[in-house]
Design a protein around this motif. Structure first.
Motif, short mmCIF file in Angstrom:
data_model
loop_
_atom_site.label_atom_id
_atom_site.label_comp_id
_atom_site.label_asym_id
_atom_site.label_seq_id
_atom_site.Cartn_x
_atom_site.Cartn_y
_atom_site.Cartn_z
N ALA A 87 46.70 41.15 44.75
CA ALA A 87 46.47 41.29 43.31
C ALA A 87 45.76 42.61 43.00
N ALA A 88 44.79 42.99 43.82
CA ALA A 88 44.08 44.26 43.60
C ALA A 88 45.01 45.45 43.82
N THR A 89 45.90 45.34 44.79
CA THR A 89 46.87 46.42 45.04
C THR A 89 47.78 46.59 43.84
N VAL A 90 48.27 45.48 43.31
CA VAL A 90 49.14 45.54 42.13
C VAL A 90 48.37 46.12 40.95
N LYS A 91 47.14 45.66 40.76
CA LYS A 91 46.32 46.14 39.64
C LYS A 91 46.11 47.65 39.72
N ASN A 92 45.96 48.17 40.92
CA ASN A 92 45.68 49.59 41.11
C ASN A 92 46.93 50.39 41.49
N ALA A 93 48.10 49.81 41.33
CA ALA A 93 49.34 50.48 41.73
C ALA A 93 49.54 51.82 41.02
N SER A 94 49.10 51.91 39.77
CA SER A 94 49.29 53.17 39.02
C SER A 94 48.52 54.33 39.66
N ASP A 95 47.47 54.03 40.43
CA ASP A 95 46.75 55.09 41.15
C ASP A 95 47.65 55.79 42.16
N PHE A 96 48.75 55.13 42.52
CA PHE A 96 49.70 55.68 43.49
C PHE A 96 51.03 56.04 42.83
N SER A 97 50.99 56.16 41.51
CA SER A 97 52.19 56.48 40.73
C SER A 97 53.27 55.40 40.84
N VAL A 98 52.83 54.17 41.02
CA VAL A 98 53.74 53.03 41.03
C VAL A 98 53.49 52.28 39.73
N ASN A 99 54.53 52.17 38.92
CA ASN A 99 54.39 51.51 37.63
C ASN A 99 54.76 50.04 37.75
N VAL A 100 53.79 49.22 37.45
CA VAL A 100 53.98 47.77 37.47
C VAL A 100 53.99 47.30 36.02
N PRO A 101 54.94 46.47 35.64
CA PRO A 101 55.00 46.03 34.24
C PRO A 101 53.73 45.29 33.82
N ASP A 102 53.37 45.46 32.56
CA ASP A 102 52.24 44.72 32.01
C ASP A 102 52.55 43.23 32.06
#
Length: 171
Positions: A87-102
């Protein structure tokens, strides 16, 4: 033993392994060389090791074999922690330029079900049947010393030469 809740297939499998409802305590026909009180990690290792060396061994557990580690500690916490890390990885995915849908959310009931499934799948390692197959007599019930060479478990007297108390500790 208190019923494991919820009464789902995973808790039923765990119970069938580590405290079968239909288990019949054996009747000792001679003194045990070793009686182990407590079927947590320390007690299970002690009983298996002594039986492997040829000793006549009994292990006594009042609740669930596997102790805290399998049932409420190490295994369950690691299952929940793994889900939290994802869950933390998904939450912080944008830090790695990975866009996860809201709108991505954690299904806590699903996390807990997965934890119970993992625990049930490995419970055979700490099961009454496995230890019986290793040559250990498995008793369920409260152990009470009657004297320096006899323990009572649910009205059955177990004569012994040596005993190990492996019932856990508190800080």
């Amino acid at each position: 033993m208190n019923a494991l809740l919820p009464r789902d297939e995973h808790n039923q499998q765990l119970e069938a392994n580590v405290h079968p409802t239909d288990w019949k305590n054996p009747t000792p026909d001679q003194p045990y060389q070793l009686v182990v009180i407590g079927a947590g990690t320390a007690g299970l290792v002690t009983a298996a090791g002594a039986a492997g060396l040829g000793a006549r061994v009994a292990i006594i557990e009042r609740d669930l074999m596997g102790g805290d580690c399998l049932n409420v500690g190490c295994v369950p916490s690691k299952g929940v922690i793994s889900a939290a890390r994802v869950a933390a990885t998904v939450k912080n995915a944008s830090d790695f330029s990975v866009n996860v849908p809201d709108g991505v959310e954690v299904d806590f009931d699903g996390v807990m079900s997965r934890m119970r499934e993992l625990r049930a799948k490995i419970s055979h390692n700490d099961s009454a049947k496995r230890f019986q197959d290793l040559g250990v007599d498995v008793y369920f019930g409260q152990a009470s010393f009657l004297d320096s060479q006899t323990i009572d478990v649910a009205g059955t007297r177990l004569p012994f030469k040596r005993a190990v108390i492996a019932t856990g500790a508190r800080a």
